[in-house]
Design an enzyme around this catalytic site. Structure first.
Site, short mmCIF file in Angstrom:
data_model
loop_
_atom_site.label_atom_id
_atom_site.label_comp_id
_atom_site.label_asym_id
_atom_site.label_seq_id
_atom_site.Cartn_x
_atom_site.Cartn_y
_atom_site.Cartn_z
CB SER A 250 -0.88 0.02 1.26
OG SER A 250 -1.54 1.26 1.40
CE1 TYR B 96 -4.67 -1.65 4.46
CE2 TYR B 96 -3.53 0.44 4.11
CZ TYR B 96 -4.09 -0.73 3.61
OH TYR B 96 -4.05 -0.96 2.25
#
Length: 237
Positions: free
Chosen positions: A136, A149
């Site tokens: 990501s 996250y």
């Protein structure tokens, strides 16, 4: 026919990537918890194999990999994609059980899938294969209130590098794709509260994964970032 297993294949980037690979003639193992969605995909494409499993369940994942390789004969690639965002809050407001859940899915589940893929690729003849981990932009820079996250995606970068290094001896290549604001349900939820958020078609992310997977094993995309052009990722934003 080349073969790939894709985790998190029932929606979002995983589903878009699975459909692109299927359109390209690959045999695709579809792993996700929602078996009925996987069956719908498998009923549409002759070379899709539905493998319902939770990525955090090591026994179920082992059975899914075994079922796939018994049909496909070998495993050429893994797109290690399944993940979750978790709570959006500053660290002191994150419940410990939710922290552990995100860690278990995004790191534990990715480890389990990578371990199974690596073992298969190491053992098969001819030896080798490719593992593509979905990182990501948060593997580099976080959004506010994303401690769960972001921490896990930094861990994915370490996992990618060590697999890449360990894989040299047995022709297993490993790379990471860091995707920013592809139009998925997860991004749509964020965009509902941030209406000016720039996004891109999720198919562009899928095409990038396909490019990585189609390289010969003597070439590797170690790290790729594909994102909506107007995202405030470069510079101070």
């Amino acid at each position: 026919m080349k073969s790939i297993i894709i985790t998190g294949a029932s929606s979002g980037i995983g589903r878009a990537t699975a459909e692109l690979f299927l359109e390209g003639g690959w045999q695709v193992g579809l792993i996700a918890r929602r078996g009925e969605v996987l069956e719908d995909i498998a009923n549409t494409y002759d070379t899709a194999i539905a493998l319902p499993a939770d990525v955090t369940d090591a026994d179920a994942m082992s059975a899914a990999f075994a079922a796939f390789t018994s049909q496909a004969g070998r495993l050429d690639a893994l797109f290690n994609n399944a993940g979750m965002f978790g709570p959006s809050a500053p660290i002191d407001e994150v419940p410990l059980d939710q922290w552990m859940q995100v860690l278990n899915v995004n790191v534990g589940g990715m480890f389990i899938a990578a371990q199974l893929a690596f073992a298969q690729m190491r053992a098969q003849t001819p030896q080798g294969g490719r593992i593509i981990n979905n990182g990501s932009l948060s593997a580099h820079v976080p959004r506010p209130n994303s401690v769960c996250y972001t921490t896990t995606k930094h861990a994915v970068s370490g996992l990618t590098k060590t697999i890449s290094l360990d894989g040299r001896a047995c022709n297993v290549a490993c790379g990471q794709i860091d995707i920013g604001n592809a139009e998925t349900d997860m991004v749509a939820a964020l965009k509902s509260t941030q209406t000016e958020m720039p996004t891109m078609d999720v198919r562009h992310a899928a095409e990038a994964v396909l490019h990585m997977a189609e390289l010969p094993l003597n070439a590797n995309v170690q790290s790729m970032t594909v994102m909506a052009s107007q995202m405030p990722y470069i510079g101070r934003g």
